[in-house]
Design a protein around this motif. Structure first.
Motif, PDB file in Angstrom:
ATOM      1  N   ALA A   1       0.810  -1.217   0.000  1.00 16.57           N
ATOM      2  CA  ALA A   1       0.000   0.000   0.000  1.00 16.57           C
ATOM      3  C   ALA A   1       0.847   1.273   0.000  1.00 16.57           C
ATOM      4  CB  ALA A   1      -0.922   0.014   1.218  1.00 16.57           C
ATOM      5  N   GLY A   2       2.169   1.126   0.068  1.00 16.89           N
ATOM      6  CA  GLY A   2       3.054   2.288   0.059  1.00 16.89           C
ATOM      7  C   GLY A   2       3.101   3.046   1.375  1.00 16.89           C
ATOM      8  N   MET A   3       2.664   2.407   2.451  1.00 14.59           N
ATOM      9  CA  MET A   3       2.647   3.075   3.752  1.00 14.59           C
ATOM     10  C   MET A   3       4.008   3.035   4.440  1.00 14.59           C
ATOM     11  SD  MET A   3      -1.027   1.511   4.959  1.00 14.59           S
ATOM     12  CE  MET A   3      -1.270   2.530   6.412  1.00 14.59           C
ATOM     13  N   VAL A   4       4.772   1.968   4.211  1.00 12.86           N
ATOM     14  CA  VAL A   4       6.110   1.802   4.785  1.00 12.86           C
ATOM     15  C   VAL A   4       6.990   1.104   3.756  1.00 12.86           C
ATOM     16  CG1 VAL A   4       5.346   1.696   7.206  1.00 12.86           C
ATOM     17  CG2 VAL A   4       5.425  -0.404   5.837  1.00 12.86           C
ATOM     18  N   GLN A   5       8.293   1.130   4.021  1.00 18.29           N
ATOM     19  CA  GLN A   5       9.213   0.426   3.131  1.00 18.29           C
ATOM     20  C   GLN A   5       9.447  -1.010   3.567  1.00 18.29           C
ATOM     21  OE1 GLN A   5      12.770   2.890   2.938  1.00 18.29           O
ATOM     22  NE2 GLN A   5      11.962   3.956   1.142  1.00 18.29           N
ATOM     23  N   ARG A   6       9.334  -1.258   4.878  1.00 13.69           N
ATOM     24  CA  ARG A   6       9.560  -2.594   5.416  1.00 13.69           C
ATOM     25  C   ARG A   6       8.415  -2.967   6.358  1.00 13.69           C
ATOM     26  NH1 ARG A   6      14.461  -2.767   8.898  1.00 13.69           N
ATOM     27  NH2 ARG A   6      13.348  -0.987   9.816  1.00 13.69           N
ATOM     28  N   PRO A   7       8.024  -4.227   6.425  1.00 14.32           N
ATOM     29  CA  PRO A   7       6.961  -4.625   7.364  1.00 14.32           C
ATOM     30  C   PRO A   7       7.274  -4.257   8.800  1.00 14.32           C
ATOM     31  CG  PRO A   7       7.418  -6.404   5.831  1.00 14.32           C
ATOM     32  CD  PRO A   7       8.471  -5.364   5.597  1.00 14.32           C
ATOM     33  N   ALA A   8       8.552  -4.309   9.184  1.00 16.38           N
ATOM     34  CA  ALA A   8       8.941  -3.993  10.563  1.00 16.38           C
ATOM     35  C   ALA A   8       8.706  -2.528  10.909  1.00 16.38           C
ATOM     36  CB  ALA A   8      10.394  -4.362  10.799  1.00 16.38           C
ATOM     37  N   ASP A   9       8.538  -1.682   9.903  1.00 15.96           N
ATOM     38  CA  ASP A   9       8.292  -0.262  10.155  1.00 15.96           C
ATOM     39  C   ASP A   9       6.833   0.022  10.476  1.00 15.96           C
ATOM     40  OD1 ASP A   9      10.966   0.277   9.589  1.00 15.96           O
ATOM     41  OD2 ASP A   9      10.569   0.621   7.455  1.00 15.96           O
ATOM     42  N   TYR A  10       5.983  -0.972  10.327  1.00 17.17           N
ATOM     43  CA  TYR A  10       4.551  -0.782  10.535  1.00 17.17           C
ATOM     44  C   TYR A  10       4.158  -1.378  11.879  1.00 17.17           C
ATOM     45  CZ  TYR A  10      -0.408  -0.399   9.311  1.00 17.17           C
ATOM     46  OH  TYR A  10      -1.738  -0.052   9.290  1.00 17.17           O
ATOM     47  N   ARG A  11       3.573  -0.551  12.725  1.00 20.43           N
ATOM     48  CA  ARG A  11       3.265  -0.967  14.085  1.00 20.43           C
ATOM     49  C   ARG A  11       2.064  -1.900  14.173  1.00 20.43           C
ATOM     50  NH1 ARG A  11       1.249   3.259  18.790  1.00 20.43           N
ATOM     51  NH2 ARG A  11       0.666   1.670  20.353  1.00 20.43           N
ATOM     52  N   TRP A  12       1.108  -1.754  13.273  1.00 19.52           N
ATOM     53  CA  TRP A  12      -0.192  -2.394  13.459  1.00 19.52           C
ATOM     54  C   TRP A  12      -0.318  -3.709  12.706  1.00 19.52           C
ATOM     55  CZ3 TRP A  12      -2.309  -0.371  17.495  1.00 19.52           C
ATOM     56  CH2 TRP A  12      -1.996   0.950  17.831  1.00 19.52           C
ATOM     57  N   SER A  13       0.597  -4.609  12.990  1.00 20.72           N
ATOM     58  CA  SER A  13       0.524  -5.968  12.462  1.00 20.72           C
ATOM     59  C   SER A  13       1.256  -6.890  13.423  1.00 20.72           C
ATOM     60  CB  SER A  13       1.134  -6.060  11.056  1.00 20.72           C
ATOM     61  OG  SER A  13       2.541  -6.214  11.116  1.00 20.72           O
ATOM     62  N   SER A  14       1.158  -8.183  13.163  1.00 25.43           N
ATOM     63  CA  SER A  14       1.826  -9.170  14.014  1.00 25.43           C
ATOM     64  C   SER A  14       3.269  -9.414  13.590  1.00 25.43           C
ATOM     65  CB  SER A  14       1.054 -10.496  13.983  1.00 25.43           C
ATOM     66  OG  SER A  14       0.867 -10.947  12.652  1.00 25.43           O
TER      67      SER A  14
ATOM     68  N   ARG B   1       6.105  -7.778  13.822  1.00 18.85           N
ATOM     69  CA  ARG B   1       7.177  -7.487  14.780  1.00 18.85           C
ATOM     70  C   ARG B   1       7.219  -8.523  15.910  1.00 18.85           C
ATOM     71  NH1 ARG B   1       7.589  -1.349  16.390  1.00 18.85           N
ATOM     72  NH2 ARG B   1       5.465  -1.699  17.137  1.00 18.85           N
ATOM     73  N   HIS B   2       6.083  -9.137  16.195  1.00 16.94           N
ATOM     74  CA  HIS B   2       6.081 -10.230  17.171  1.00 16.94           C
ATOM     75  C   HIS B   2       6.939 -11.393  16.674  1.00 16.94           C
ATOM     76  CE1 HIS B   2       4.393 -13.079  20.153  1.00 16.94           C
ATOM     77  NE2 HIS B   2       4.405 -13.943  19.151  1.00 16.94           N
ATOM     78  N   TYR B   3       6.793 -11.724  15.403  1.00 18.92           N
ATOM     79  CA  TYR B   3       7.485 -12.889  14.860  1.00 18.92           C
ATOM     80  C   TYR B   3       8.969 -12.650  14.615  1.00 18.92           C
ATOM     81  CZ  TYR B   3       3.215 -15.595  14.370  1.00 18.92           C
ATOM     82  OH  TYR B   3       2.066 -16.303  14.639  1.00 18.92           O
ATOM     83  N   ILE B   4       9.389 -11.402  14.573  1.00 19.83           N
ATOM     84  CA  ILE B   4      10.824 -11.141  14.415  1.00 19.83           C
ATOM     85  C   ILE B   4      11.450 -10.706  15.740  1.00 19.83           C
ATOM     86  CG2 ILE B   4      10.586 -10.625  11.960  1.00 19.83           C
ATOM     87  CD1 ILE B   4      10.861  -7.638  12.660  1.00 19.83           C
ATOM     88  N   GLY B   5      10.703 -10.863  16.833  1.00 16.66           N
ATOM     89  CA  GLY B   5      11.263 -10.667  18.163  1.00 16.66           C
ATOM     90  C   GLY B   5      11.331  -9.238  18.659  1.00 16.66           C
ATOM     91  N   GLN B   6      10.619  -8.310  18.015  1.00 15.73           N
ATOM     92  CA  GLN B   6      10.672  -6.918  18.447  1.00 15.73           C
ATOM     93  C   GLN B   6       9.610  -6.565  19.477  1.00 15.73           C
ATOM     94  OE1 GLN B   6      10.743  -4.182  15.158  1.00 15.73           O
ATOM     95  NE2 GLN B   6      12.642  -5.005  14.311  1.00 15.73           N
ATOM     96  N   THR B   7       8.522  -7.341  19.551  1.00 19.34           N
ATOM     97  CA  THR B   7       7.453  -7.095  20.513  1.00 19.34           C
ATOM     98  C   THR B   7       6.919  -8.443  21.003  1.00 19.34           C
ATOM     99  OG1 THR B   7       5.723  -7.075  18.806  1.00 19.34           O
ATOM    100  CG2 THR B   7       6.725  -4.952  19.379  1.00 19.34           C
ATOM    101  N   GLN B   8       6.132  -8.385  22.065  1.00 15.88           N
ATOM    102  CA  GLN B   8       5.369  -9.539  22.530  1.00 15.88           C
ATOM    103  C   GLN B   8       3.896  -9.201  22.363  1.00 15.88           C
ATOM    104  OE1 GLN B   8       6.340 -12.666  23.663  1.00 15.88           O
ATOM    105  NE2 GLN B   8       8.321 -12.016  22.832  1.00 15.88           N
TER     106      GLN B   8
ATOM    107  N   ALA C   1      14.679 -16.632  10.599  1.00 13.38           N
ATOM    108  CA  ALA C   1      14.140 -17.345   9.445  1.00 13.38           C
ATOM    109  C   ALA C   1      12.848 -16.702   8.964  1.00 13.38           C
ATOM    110  CB  ALA C   1      13.904 -18.811   9.798  1.00 13.38           C
ATOM    111  N   TYR C   2      12.012 -16.274   9.909  1.00  9.64           N
ATOM    112  CA  TYR C   2      10.753 -15.654   9.505  1.00  9.64           C
ATOM    113  C   TYR C   2      11.004 -14.300   8.839  1.00  9.64           C
ATOM    114  CZ  TYR C   2       6.010 -13.988   9.417  1.00  9.64           C
ATOM    115  OH  TYR C   2       4.799 -13.504   8.976  1.00  9.64           O
ATOM    116  N   ALA C   3      11.914 -13.514   9.411  1.00 15.26           N
ATOM    117  CA  ALA C   3      12.240 -12.219   8.802  1.00 15.26           C
ATOM    118  C   ALA C   3      12.741 -12.409   7.372  1.00 15.26           C
ATOM    119  CB  ALA C   3      13.292 -11.499   9.649  1.00 15.26           C
TER     120      ALA C   3
END
Length: 235
Positions: A128-141, A143-150, A173-175
């Motif tokens: 959607a052109g909202m971010v360049q990387r999935p990790a830059d977007y707060r409102w998804s799961s 970052r949980h899978y790449i270990g940045q949040t719980q 591996a997921y990242a």
């Protein structure tokens, strides 16, 4: 022709899309997002639905979820939708519908499409052109899978444990999996199957579902019966 009931089968992952009416926003700000996620967690727990992945966009959201009963997912989505609309309308001093009719969903074959579906969900804000990387977007799961949040909303699917022997290995591996993206034909297949409500998988998978659901799981081709082997866009 009467519309077939939505296909829901316990213990299988379902990809769900719920859109705003006329593509209008379903969240206006972070308070709306937190409210929607909180209600989602409550409703999923109450109706025994495991949410494996999610993303909130401005005018729709995606879920990858496994219900433990045949009514769990519809009951969860109904309860979530009704309660959220009440709170959203009250807060924003509006009336009327918010959703574009009933939610859309498809069952996905675990070993063939589950991880691809998770990547598809994570990459929505990038497409959607909202971010360049999935990790830059707060409102998804993501970052949980790449270990940045719980994320208390997320229940990892057992398939995810096979990505590595340690949490760090699984996160890396997921990242990498998401960074590689998904093939265009997989992306198209996931979108098309979900919007049309047909299951997504190979012939054996569709046959197994038909036995359990007692109904067709894929659209028949005009003029001749569809073979189960040809029902999977990957074949």
């Amino acid at each position: 022709m009467a519309r077939l009931p939505r296909l829901t089968v316990p213990d299988y992952p379902h990809h769900v899309i719920q859109r705003g009416n006329n593509r209008q926003p379903v969240v206006v700000d972070d308070e709306d997002r937190e409210t929607l996620l909180g209600l989602m967690a409550e409703s999923a727990a109450r109706h025994k639905v495991a949410i494996h992945a999610w993303v909130l966009m401005d005018n729709h959201f995606h879920l990858l979820a496994t219900p433990t009963t045949d009514r769990g997912l519809p009951q969860m989505m109904q309860a979530l939708g009704r309660r959220y609309v009440q709170l959203f309308n009250r807060r924003h001093q509006r009336t009327g519908t918010l959703w574009e009719g009933r939610y859309r969903a498809t069952l996905v074959q675990t070993d063939r499409y589950l991880l691809a579906c998770m990547a598809y969900i994570d990459l929505n804000p990038v497409r959607a052109g909202m971010v360049q990387r999935p990790a830059d977007y707060r409102w998804s799961s993501h970052r949980h899978y790449i270990g940045q949040t719980q994320d208390r909303l997320v229940t990892p699917h057992p398939l995810c444990w096979g990505l590595g022997n340690t949490p760090f290995a699984r996160e890396a591996a997921y990242a990498d999996l998401v960074q590689q993206g998904i093939a265009v034909d997989q992306q198209r297949a996931l979108t098309d199957a979900t919007l049309k409500g047909w299951a997504l998988g190979d012939g054996d998978f569709l046959g197994e579902l038909e036995t359990k659901a007692g109904r067709r799981t894929a659209r028949a081709r005009p003029g001749r019966p569809i073979s189960r082997k040809s029902a999977d866009p990957q074949r």
